[in-house]
Design a protein around this motif. Structure first.
Motif, PDB file in Angstrom:
ATOM      1  N   GLY A  88       0.919  -1.120   0.104  1.00  0.00           N
ATOM      2  CA  GLY A  88       0.264  -0.015   0.215  1.00  0.00           C
ATOM      3  C   GLY A  88       1.110   0.931  -0.042  1.00  0.00           C
ATOM      4  N   GLY A  91      -0.580   4.211  -2.479  1.00  0.00           N
ATOM      5  CA  GLY A  91      -2.098   4.581  -1.754  1.00  0.00           C
ATOM      6  C   GLY A  91      -1.450   5.101  -0.140  1.00  0.00           C
ATOM      7  N   VAL A 104      -7.159   0.033  -2.501  1.00  0.00           N
ATOM      8  CA  VAL A 104      -5.846  -0.746  -2.546  1.00  0.00           C
ATOM      9  C   VAL A 104      -6.519  -2.334  -2.727  1.00  0.00           C
ATOM     10  N   MET A 110      -2.223  -5.270   4.120  1.00  0.00           N
ATOM     11  CA  MET A 110      -1.932  -4.040   4.183  1.00  0.00           C
ATOM     12  C   MET A 110      -1.794  -3.665   5.241  1.00  0.00           C
TER      13      MET A 110
END
Length: 144
Positions: A88, A91, A104, A110
């Protein structure tokens, strides 16, 4: 292999011990011949080829997206869909540095612990030439 199957079939059929030993010896010789043809392994797995480090690739992709599409376009609608987003990083940077909404999608969980530590240490704000990319959408910056 064919010889391995031959050894198994001889053993299953109750063949004489001499036939089994001869088939096993042939199988061993075949294995040794195959191993001799293989290149020797190096002591380290890193000596095989040069390793390219991609530590900051998310930041590079974020800057490319900002240059190509602009922050307003990235922030419009539901934001950015990051498919196969891994840990991630892209993001995290888009959301925290540019206030662009990000979703994501990745089968792995994550974990932003490493990214949070970088944020707390101020590592996203140390490089002066890249500060122009750290503006939220709607503010005057790279996209106007």
């Amino acid at each position: 292999s064919v010889l391995r199957d031959r050894c198994k079939s001889l053993a299953a059929s109750g063949a004489p011990r001499e036939h089994l030993l001869a088939a096993a010896a042939a199988l061993r010789e075949q294995g040794e011949a195959v191993r001799a043809l293989r290149p020797a392994k190096s002591a380290s797995r890193f000596t095989e080829r040069p390793r390219v480090r991609n530590k900051e690739r998310a930041g590079a992709l974020r800057r490319f997206l900002i240059d190509t599409y602009g922050l307003e376009a990235l922030a419009s609608g539901a934001g950015v869909l990051d498919v196969a987003g891994g840990q991630g990083a892209l993001g995290f940077e888009l959301l925290n540095l540019n206030r662009v909404p990000v979703t994501v999608v990745d089968p792995r969980e994550m974990t932003a612990r490493r990214l949070g530590r970088k944020w707390e240490r101020g590592l996203y704000f140390r490089t002066e030439p890249l500060q122009a990319y750290n503006r939220p959408a709607g503010r005057r910056g790279l996209d106007g």
